[in-house]
Scaffold this active site. Structure first.
Site, mmCIF file in Angstrom:
data_model
loop_
_atom_site.group_PDB
_atom_site.id
_atom_site.type_symbol
_atom_site.label_atom_id
_atom_site.label_comp_id
_atom_site.label_asym_id
_atom_site.label_seq_id
_atom_site.Cartn_x
_atom_site.Cartn_y
_atom_site.Cartn_z
ATOM 1 N N GLU A 34 -9.805 87.570 22.604
ATOM 2 C CA GLU A 34 -8.904 86.648 21.923
ATOM 3 C C GLU A 34 -8.165 87.387 20.807
ATOM 4 O O GLU A 34 -8.671 88.383 20.274
ATOM 5 C CB GLU A 34 -9.691 85.487 21.300
ATOM 6 C CG GLU A 34 -10.534 84.699 22.271
ATOM 7 C CD GLU A 34 -11.488 83.746 21.595
ATOM 8 O OE1 GLU A 34 -12.248 83.067 22.306
ATOM 9 O OE2 GLU A 34 -11.495 83.686 20.339
ATOM 10 N N LYS B 92 -7.289 88.284 17.234
ATOM 11 C CA LYS B 92 -7.952 88.174 15.929
ATOM 12 C C LYS B 92 -6.888 87.774 14.921
ATOM 13 O O LYS B 92 -6.059 88.580 14.504
ATOM 14 C CB LYS B 92 -8.583 89.511 15.546
ATOM 15 C CG LYS B 92 -9.185 89.539 14.145
ATOM 16 C CD LYS B 92 -10.489 88.790 14.098
ATOM 17 C CE LYS B 92 -11.154 88.922 12.729
ATOM 18 N NZ LYS B 92 -10.444 88.188 11.654
ATOM 19 N N ARG C 265 -9.903 80.603 8.076
ATOM 20 C CA ARG C 265 -10.884 79.989 8.975
ATOM 21 C C ARG C 265 -11.077 78.529 8.589
ATOM 22 O O ARG C 265 -11.260 78.188 7.411
ATOM 23 C CB ARG C 265 -12.210 80.744 8.867
ATOM 24 C CG ARG C 265 -13.324 80.287 9.821
ATOM 25 C CD ARG C 265 -13.201 80.977 11.146
ATOM 26 N NE ARG C 265 -14.302 80.675 12.049
ATOM 27 C CZ ARG C 265 -15.359 81.459 12.265
ATOM 28 N NH1 ARG C 265 -15.473 82.594 11.591
ATOM 29 N NH2 ARG C 265 -16.279 81.126 13.142
ATOM 30 N N ARG D 206 -14.015 78.142 5.454
ATOM 31 C CA ARG D 206 -15.059 79.083 5.879
ATOM 32 C C ARG D 206 -16.330 78.898 5.072
ATOM 33 O O ARG D 206 -17.442 79.055 5.583
ATOM 34 C CB ARG D 206 -14.534 80.513 5.734
ATOM 35 C CG ARG D 206 -15.529 81.599 6.134
ATOM 36 C CD ARG D 206 -15.024 82.970 5.708
ATOM 37 N NE ARG D 206 -15.933 84.033 6.100
ATOM 38 C CZ ARG D 206 -15.827 84.746 7.211
ATOM 39 N NH1 ARG D 206 -14.841 84.502 8.055
ATOM 40 N NH2 ARG D 206 -16.691 85.696 7.498
ATOM 41 N N GLU E 63 -8.590 78.636 13.139
ATOM 42 C CA GLU E 63 -7.892 79.115 11.942
ATOM 43 C C GLU E 63 -6.575 78.366 11.796
ATOM 44 O O GLU E 63 -6.066 77.772 12.760
ATOM 45 C CB GLU E 63 -7.624 80.619 12.027
ATOM 46 C CG GLU E 63 -8.879 81.458 12.110
ATOM 47 C CD GLU E 63 -8.693 82.877 11.598
ATOM 48 O OE1 GLU E 63 -7.615 83.173 11.043
ATOM 49 O OE2 GLU E 63 -9.626 83.672 11.754
ATOM 50 N N PHE F 12 -10.324 78.197 18.606
ATOM 51 C CA PHE F 12 -10.932 79.166 19.522
ATOM 52 C C PHE F 12 -12.337 78.765 19.959
ATOM 53 O O PHE F 12 -12.967 79.474 20.739
ATOM 54 C CB PHE F 12 -10.936 80.583 18.947
ATOM 55 C CG PHE F 12 -11.468 80.727 17.546
ATOM 56 C CD1 PHE F 12 -12.814 80.555 17.260
ATOM 57 C CD2 PHE F 12 -10.611 81.068 16.510
ATOM 58 C CE1 PHE F 12 -13.303 80.705 15.984
ATOM 59 C CE2 PHE F 12 -11.099 81.229 15.219
ATOM 60 C CZ PHE F 12 -12.447 81.052 14.952
ATOM 61 N N ARG G 168 -24.360 87.519 12.559
ATOM 62 C CA ARG G 168 -23.518 88.662 12.898
ATOM 63 C C ARG G 168 -24.156 89.440 14.043
ATOM 64 O O ARG G 168 -24.163 90.658 14.063
ATOM 65 C CB ARG G 168 -23.328 89.579 11.679
ATOM 66 C CG ARG G 168 -22.413 89.005 10.621
ATOM 67 C CD ARG G 168 -22.027 90.056 9.607
ATOM 68 N NE ARG G 168 -21.311 89.501 8.490
ATOM 69 C CZ ARG G 168 -19.989 89.310 8.461
ATOM 70 N NH1 ARG G 168 -19.264 89.605 9.511
ATOM 71 N NH2 ARG G 168 -19.405 88.808 7.394
ATOM 72 N N LYS H 166 -15.415 92.221 16.589
ATOM 73 C CA LYS H 166 -14.009 92.272 16.190
ATOM 74 C C LYS H 166 -13.514 93.707 16.245
ATOM 75 O O LYS H 166 -14.225 94.639 15.897
ATOM 76 C CB LYS H 166 -13.814 91.684 14.790
ATOM 77 C CG LYS H 166 -14.646 92.335 13.706
ATOM 78 C CD LYS H 166 -14.525 91.555 12.397
ATOM 79 C CE LYS H 166 -15.456 92.137 11.335
ATOM 80 N NZ LYS H 166 -15.442 91.347 10.090
#
Length: 519
Positions: free
Chosen positions: A210, A212, A217, A232, A261, A301, A373, A379
């Site tokens: 996708e 970035k 966010r 976020r 976003e 997303f 994470r 990313k």
């Protein structure tokens, strides 16, 4: 519980590199804490203040530090919380002096070790290895449950202190009561970084790629006609984004939770710089005027909830399929699914050509792991590099205490002579480099104050950064974004460093704008 107990635990956690031992130290502390003290212990040991920002910066904290310290520990954790709450509540004329006085009174009651702990906590420099992931495991061990149950509860609630209190009092039974529900924001899933698209696919195999996006966010909840938008950090920002509310309210689904976003787009469809988008979330907002000047476009997303059914445990491929059926194509992030490195590189090129940061690569079989994470999201953001000159350095804190670490970075100005500062960074510096540069910079010193050593502009450092942004703080009108040191360039002199003109050209090429020095 005394603050001394937390400080000792922090020191023990810092002293060991073993994750298992860190978890054991944290669990032992939590077992000794009273129920009302558990959230405070969790917050402090993960480097957070329950009050958030308290209106005291780096210089003010150090100016308030008393010359002496308490001989014996007597300061309770609850007393610390109450004192910081009073500091955070001070507003209006004379607030700076009053906050400083309250902070000094607190620090006078602390031992030397407690003072150091509190100062680092207040300025956001508490780095002892008790990050949230390790604390989650500590909470699980203390509560006699498994870490997955704690993470699941944290996803639904967003407050690890509150989750920890429930885990300690009721174990797995109490944690099972946490559930994804509408109008209760969920911690966002996070991503690791990869050097390039090929590296991301080597780890994931076939992946969903996708764009970035370099926007803000958001998480959007719809319950009938009620729509709430969260940042976020899970702050309710609904009043600031009426166009997002209108777009989501018009969707056919009765109930949903979107992850995505918002971006401010130019007339050609390319995004404005991130800091322009963030103007829509400022403290004092003229929403209607800003909406006319800087309209926002929501891009989704992920879909976490749809018409009564949580989707967080479903694989990414199914969540995206459901998302594609719930929102119009114009609201969907551009996406391809591939295992081919060349196709991924082409997709990255298209994303960059459209003005975006890079791409995300997502494991198609992975559930939504809020706050994690882990390797399921990766990313890829190509970095720029510049050769800049070190103009000064600040003394460090925490693991960097005793070393010159936060570098002031400047570009050469061939027109006016000298150097133009573009920002600071301590990222990317190993202990060996910190020790070396501390020695070298003190040899080059031309001036000092309490926190900074100013040096002759001789050392050149290669700096990687993601973007440039307009700045009213730095004299060149530009600042580096997410800067980190790659290496010192012993092969270059300051006369060979990159120029401010080259930096301005990079900014102009990326944004279509000219950079102007602040007035």
């Amino acid at each position: 519980m005394l603050l001394h107990d937390l400080v000792q635990t922090s020191q023990r956690v810092t002293a060991t590199g073993s994750r298992r031992e860190k978890v054991e130290h944290l669990a032992a502390l939590l077992r000794r804490a009273a129920p009302h003290e558990v959230p405070l212990a969790v917050a402090y040991l993960t480097g957070r203040l329950p009050q958030g920002r308290v209106g005291i910066g780096y210089a003010a904290v150090h100016a308030a530090r008393p010359d002496a310290a308490a001989a014996e520990p007597a300061l309770a954790v609850g007393d610390v919380d109450a004192a910081i709450g009073r500091i955070a509540g001070v507003v209006g004329a004379g607030s700076v002096r009053e906050r400083s006085g309250l902070l000094r009174s607190l620090l006078e009651r602390a031992t030397a070790a407690e003072q150091e702990f509190l100062i680092r906590l207040l300025i956001g420099e508490l780095r002892q290895g008790a990050l949230e992931g390790v604390m989650v495991e500590g909470v699980a061990a203390a509560g006699g449950t498994d870490a997955a149950a704690v993470r699941r509860a944290l996803m639904s609630d967003g407050d690890l202190g509150r989750v920890a209190r429930e885990a300690m009092s009721g174990g797995a039974v109490a944690l099972a009561r946490f559930a994804v529900r509408l109008l209760q924001p969920i911690q966002p899933m996070l991503a690791q970084a990869a050097e390039d698209a090929g590296a991301a696919l080597r780890d994931l195999g076939e992946a969903s790629l996708e764009y970035k996006l370099d926007g803000a966010r958001i998480q959007v909840h719809k319950a009938g006609d009620e729509v709430r938008v969260y940042s976020r950090r899970l702050r309710d920002v609904t009043p600031a984004v009426p166009e997002v509310v209108e777009a989501v309210r018009a969707l056919g689904a009765r109930e949903l939770i979107l992850d995505g976003e918002v971006l401010a787009l130019r007339h050609d469809g390319r995004p404005h710089p991130f800091q322009d988008t963030m103007r829509r979330f400022g403290r004092k907002l003229d929403v209607e005027r800003l909406r006319r000047e800087l309209p926002l476009t929501p891009v989704a997303f992920d879909l976490l909830y749809l018409d009564g059914a949580p989707l967080v445990d479903e694989p990414q491929r199914r969540r995206f399929d459901e998302l594609a059926g719930a929102v119009p194509e114009a609201m969907l992030v551009p996406r391809v699914v591939t295992a081919q490195a060349e196709e991924a590189k082409r997709f990255l090129g298209r994303a960059r050509a459209a003005g975006h940061e890079g791409i995300m690569a997502k494991a198609t079989a992975a559930p939504y792991a809020a706050g994690s994470r882990g390797g399921a999201w990766v990313k890829v953001k190509p970095a720029h590099t510049l050769d800049l000159v070190v103009l000064a350095a600040e003394w460090g804190h925490g693991r960097r205490r005793g070393w010159l670490s936060n570098l002031h970075l400047g570009a050469r100005d061939p027109g006016a002579g000298g150097f133009v500062m573009l920002g600071k960074t301590f990222k990317g510096l190993t202990n060996a480099v910190l020790a070396w540069q501390t020695e070298q910079l003190q040899r080059l010193a031309i001036g000092r104050d309490a926190h900074t050593v100013y040096v002759r502009p001789e050392l050149v450092v290669e700096v990687a950064f993601n973007d440039l942004q307009a700045s009213t703080h730095y004299p060149g009108g530009l600042a580096l974004r997410f800067a980190r040191v790659k290496s010192y360039r012993a092969d270059k002199t300051a006369a060979e460093a990159d120029t401010i003109d080259a930096v301005r050209a990079l900014y102009r090429d990326a944004t279509g704008r000219e950079a102007h020095p602040p007035t």
